[in-house]
Scaffold this active site. Structure first.
Site, PDB file in Angstrom:
ATOM      1  N   GLU A  30      20.136  42.316  21.797  1.00 51.14           N
ATOM      2  CA  GLU A  30      21.173  42.862  22.995  1.00 51.14           C
ATOM      3  C   GLU A  30      22.506  42.273  22.840  1.00 51.14           C
ATOM      4  OE1 GLU A  30      21.018  43.271  27.781  1.00 51.14           O
ATOM      5  OE2 GLU A  30      19.450  42.370  26.770  1.00 51.14           O
ATOM      6  N   LYS A  85      25.561  36.922  24.234  1.00 51.87           N
ATOM      7  CA  LYS A  85      26.220  37.058  25.581  1.00 51.87           C
ATOM      8  C   LYS A  85      27.914  36.668  25.225  1.00 51.87           C
ATOM      9  CE  LYS A  85      24.581  35.601  29.306  1.00 51.87           C
ATOM     10  NZ  LYS A  85      24.300  36.830  30.034  1.00 51.87           N
TER      11      LYS A  85
END
Length: 287
Positions: A200, A169
């Protein structure tokens, strides 16, 4: 419908901890007022509209409190419910029914609220190909049940916790010195540990999307707080090379437009942190 995190051991541990919190050294109201041998029955009465969730969990709670309690179930998890519906009846020791009552209601009301809101958003994006995801914005020690409710409502679970997927993130990226540095460090880490975790990376603008594409070695790109036009541009730029996930401030009013940009997934934290519980009650009754 079942997910790997829905283990018998995990559910039993949750129930036992919740009962310890509520009952501790005894349900003294029931012990004081109700004879030990008293037998009774109660019905789970619906007072709201929505999607039912938590029936299977309720059975496990009743059984943990008293294995001799008997349930007659009329509506299953995922059913559409309306005021006046009776979900199940429970029969057996009156004290046991009363001891289990609040935990059953707390879980079912919360889970049904999540399932109801999840289904409403899933319907808003029908036909687009996008799938609705939950997040880790859950109630501590109740995540298993909240994510289960998302499944019941027709949504898709994202990672369960920090351990089962790599998600880089904004803070990870900033602390690492950039997207390339974060991805490359992640590959070294996973290679050292021999862990085949999916990766991700969150992006905040098109420049970061390009950096993620140039670096590669990932499975999904999150597009966080992108305007719809920019989101569409980002999806085109990625061109199907990686899965795409839209996130950040997505509401009932905007979710359809977001889905129509072509993203694969849409994550909505409000599924588990900002919805209303459904109104249910457990009522004693006579034949």
């Amino acid at each position: 419908m079942k997910a790997s995190y829905l283990t018998q051991e995990g559910m039993r541990a949750f129930i036992r901890q919740a009962l310890q919190e509520d009952v501790a050294d005894g349900d003294h109201s029931s012990l004081a007022a109700i004879p030990e041998t008293a037998q009774n029955q109660a019905k789970l009465l619906v007072k709201d509209r929505g999607v039912l969730a938590g029936v299977e969990l309720a059975w496990k709670i009743f059984h943990e409190v008293d294995p001799t309690l008997r349930l007659e179930v009329f509506l299953q998890d995922g059913a559409q419910i309306s005021p006046g519906d009776v979900v199940f009846t429970v029969h057996g020791k009156a004290r046991s029914i009363l001891t289990a009552e609040r935990l059953v209601l707390n879980c079912m009301q919360r889970m049904s609220g999540i399932a109801t809101y999840t289904q409403s958003l899933v319907k808003l994006i029908e036909g687009t190909g996008a799938r609705l995801l939950d997040t880790r914005k859950t109630t501590p020690n109740f995540r298993m049940m909240e994510k289960w409710a998302v499944l019941i409502g027709g949504g898709t679970n994202h990672r369960f916790g920090l351990y089962d997927m790599i998600m880089l993130k904004d803070n990870h990226v900033d602390y690492a010195g950039g997207i390339r540095q974060a991805i490359e460090a992640t590959h070294r880490y996973l290679e050292k540990l021999g862990k085949p975790l999916r990766i991700e990376v969150e992006t905040r603008n098109l420049a970061e999307v390009r950096e993620a594409l140039e670096t590669g070695g990932i499975d999904r790109i999150m597009l966080d707080n992108f305007a719809v036009d920019t989101l569409r541009e980002a999806v085109a730029l990625i061109g199907g090379r990686y899965e795409t996930e839209a996130s950040g401030g997505i509401t009932e009013q905007t979710i359809r437009a977001v889905a129509e940009t072509g993203v694969n997934f849409i994550s909505v934290g409000a599924l588990t942190h900002s919805n209303r519980s459904l109104d249910l009650s457990l009522k004693a009754f006579k034949d």
